[in-house]
Design an enzyme around this catalytic site. Structure first.
Site, short mmCIF file in Angstrom:
data_model
loop_
_atom_site.label_atom_id
_atom_site.label_comp_id
_atom_site.label_asym_id
_atom_site.label_seq_id
_atom_site.Cartn_x
_atom_site.Cartn_y
_atom_site.Cartn_z
N LYS A 6 0.86 -1.18 0.00
CA LYS A 6 0.00 0.00 0.00
C LYS A 6 0.90 1.23 0.00
O LYS A 6 1.86 1.30 0.77
CB LYS A 6 -0.90 -0.04 1.24
CG LYS A 6 -1.94 1.07 1.33
CD LYS A 6 -2.85 0.84 2.53
CE LYS A 6 -3.92 1.90 2.66
NZ LYS A 6 -4.83 1.63 3.81
N SER A 19 -9.51 1.71 2.81
CA SER A 19 -8.59 2.45 1.94
C SER A 19 -7.49 1.55 1.35
O SER A 19 -6.74 1.99 0.49
CB SER A 19 -7.95 3.59 2.72
OG SER A 19 -7.09 3.09 3.75
N SER A 44 -10.05 -0.40 7.02
CA SER A 44 -9.40 -0.37 5.71
C SER A 44 -8.76 -1.67 5.27
O SER A 44 -8.32 -1.79 4.13
CB SER A 44 -8.36 0.76 5.67
OG SER A 44 -9.00 2.00 5.74
#
Length: 597
Positions: free
Chosen positions: A216, A288, A312
């Site tokens: 990420k 996210s 997330s």
């Protein structure tokens, strides 16, 4: 003449409060006598003028009510009593706070007297034969790390070949998914070749050696852009790797891509667009950790590192049909990762099987001496451990309400069939979303410079439920209510300790809002895994409904994966993973792939 201590306390810092000032024998009329203690409200007024009407309007924001005389007194003394407190960010001696400086107070999820923590470090992976190497690249790409690692260890598959498979798939399918921010081709091939050389020389580092992964794009990578998915940081290039990146490098893993996240870790839209769900390309992959979710589900990486503050990892794991392991707060160091909330942020694995997630957690666990919230802990995991007799708590009313589905209810039946013991649990009917005051205040503090500098306007999404508006609104939250929310957090943690004195873990609908909020604030670990499939007649979204932009509808409905979530005791991820492996095998749906990939 120097200011008195009274003036100094109200109008300036206390840093020089001990300095002596020369006093003549003749005491000036406007100065206190020698030895007078400091007092509030005696400094020179600073800041903008305020009036009783200013307070009358502000009272609506914080939901209190003053009388007319109280309001007048507050307005008349505000510039002497309170305005100077903002000198840290507004005054001539403004102090810049670097990202690495965390608050002096930090959350410790371990309550005094709580027992039941793992007493030993043990990590036993499965020993099953991975079978023959598939002929097709796509079959290799979708294999779990448990099998990929055995093929590499047995030299049936080279890291370079596997890396090239994933690099090709990333390039082929990213236009559909928009999950890649930076492809790290040169680094990946160099790491893959080094892995093959080491393995050929008998220097096998373990189950992640030679395995390609994606990060990420909020964990720093030296010399490679780390953008937070946000326009103001598009050109940000760190000089040092985050601790989790260093540890995965040390484990021999191969970094193939920096993957998308919703801007500043909210939802699934970044400066390159929306990251899509490979199972249903008309909807976002959820956020996210949107890129890690989409890329892992589509077989573009072997595993990914995501992060969670309020859902997330859980949300994209549920929507994309993955195993998402959110570790206990304080197990995995966040040094070198973007800060959203110091007392909430967690880094964890997103994989295609439960055991894969445990393999990754094993590699990244443990304090690094830099993240003050990261504490020593033990990981007791045995892939072959039995689950009979484990007490699995559940909330009966939740199983009959949205967002629970038939898949969730069937999962509870699977618990019984595996010999685990369902136990009814309950929680007080409290306003758990009040805890989000802490999230909003911490996140607004983390990105204060963007707010004060006007750079929030650069972000693509400016709707009411996006960070720009929330960061600005958060400036008006009450500090007193922040402290009370923190105390409420402790009260909620006490309730969770009561529940976990009766059960070994909880089975909950993945997106049950109360449990997402509670467990992120108490720091309990969670494991989300695919449990079946459901039909959806409308695309799903992380964003508040917008009548001007309705979501796509489907007739007939579309078939998509659905995940359930298990919540574990603090630092008891080993037992959580064992139960997850047993459930995953009983569900029998983990191997199905998204069509078209």
């Amino acid at each position: 003449m120097s200011k008195s201590r009274r003036q100094f306390l109200a109008a300036t810092s206390l840093a020089l409060a001990g300095a002596a000032a020369y006093r003549s024998e003749a005491q000036k009329a406007d100065e206190p006598p020698p030895g007078a203690p400091p007092a509030f409200g005696t400094g020179a007024p600073v800041g903008p003028e305020v009036s009783a009407n200013t307070f009358s309007e502000a009272e609506k924001l914080v939901q209190i009510e003053l009388s007319g005389s109280e309001r007048a007194q507050a307005a008349a003394s505000w510039r002497q009593n309170m305005a100077s407190l903002y000198e840290r960010r507004n005054g001539p001696r403004r102090v810049f706070l670097q990202d690495a400086i965390s608050p002096a107070s930090h959350w410790n999820p371990l309550l005094p007297g709580v027992k039941g923590l793992p007493e030993r470090d043990r990590f036993v992976r499965s020993s099953a034969d991975p079978g023959p190497l598939p002929e097709k690249d796509e079959d290799i790409a979708f294999a779990p790390v448990t099998r990929l690692s055995r093929w590499i260890e047995q030299r049936k598959l080279t890291s370079e070949r596997l890396t090239r498979i994933y690099l090709a798939r990333l390039q082929q399918f990213d236009p559909k998914l928009r999950c890649v921010i930076t492809l790290t081709t040169d680094l990946a091939l160099a790491q893959a070749r080094k892995s093959d050389e080491e393995i050929a020389a008998g220097k096998y580092r373990g189950p992640l050696h030679g395995i390609p992964w994606g990060a990420k794009d909020l964990v720093d990578t030296a010399g490679i852009a780390t953008t937070y998915g946000a326009e103001p940081y598009k050109d940000r290039v760190p000089t040092e790797d985050a601790t989790v990146v260093k540890r995965l490098h040390d484990a021999g893993a191969v970094l193939v891509a920096k993957l998308s996240l919703g801007a500043l870790a909210l939802n699934d839209i970044w400066f390159g667009g929306q990251t899509m769900n490979p199972w249903l390309l008309e909807e976002g992959s959820s956020g996210s950790s949107a890129g890690p979710g989409a890329a892992t589900a589509a077989g573009l990486v072997a595993f990914a590192i995501g992060s969670e503050t309020g859902g997330s990892i859980v949300a994209p794991a549920m929507r994309c049909g993955l195993a998402g392991l959110r570790p206990t707060y304080g197990r995995v160091p966040r040094t070198g990762a973007m800060t959203l909330c110091w007392s909430l942020d967690k880094l964890g694995a997103m994989t295609r099987s439960v055991e894969d997630a445990a393999l990754v957690l094993h590699a990244i666990s443990g304090p690094d001496g830099a993240d003050l919230a990261c504490v020593p802990s033990k990981l007791d995991f045995n892939a072959a451990a039995g689950v009979q007799g484990l007490r699995v708590g559940y909330f009966p009313e939740w199983m009959n309400d949205n967002p629970a589905t038939d898949v969730d209810r069937a999962a509870l039946e699977s618990v019984k069939k595996l010999g685990m013991v369902p136990v009814e649990a309950s929680l007080p009917d409290w306003p758990y979303d009040a805890l989000n005051l802490i999230l909003f205040a911490e996140s607004a503090a983390a990105f204060e410079e963007l707010t004060l500098g006007g750079e929030l306007g650069q972000l693509k999404i400016q709707v009411p439920d996006a960070w720009p508006n929330i960061f600005r609104q958060s400036r008006f939250l009450s500090a007193v209510d922040f402290v009370q929310a923190d105390r409420f957090r402790r009260k909620v943690a006490n309730e969770m300790a009561r529940i976990f004195a009766q059960v070994d873990m909880l089975l909950v609908p993945s997106l049950r809002d109360e449990m997402l909020t509670i467990t992120n604030f108490t720091g309990h670990p969670s494991l989300t895994l695919r449990a079946g499939f459901v039909q959806v007649a409308e695309a799903r979204s992380d964003w508040a409904p917008d009548p001007k932009h309705p979501l796509p509808k489907f007739s007939p409905p579309r078939r998509v994966p659905h995940g359930v979530t298990m919540i574990g005791r603090l630092f008891d991820e080993g037992k959580l993973a064992s139960a997850g492996i047993a459930l995953e095998q009983s569900f029998g749906v983990a191997d199905e792939r998204p069509p078209g990939f």
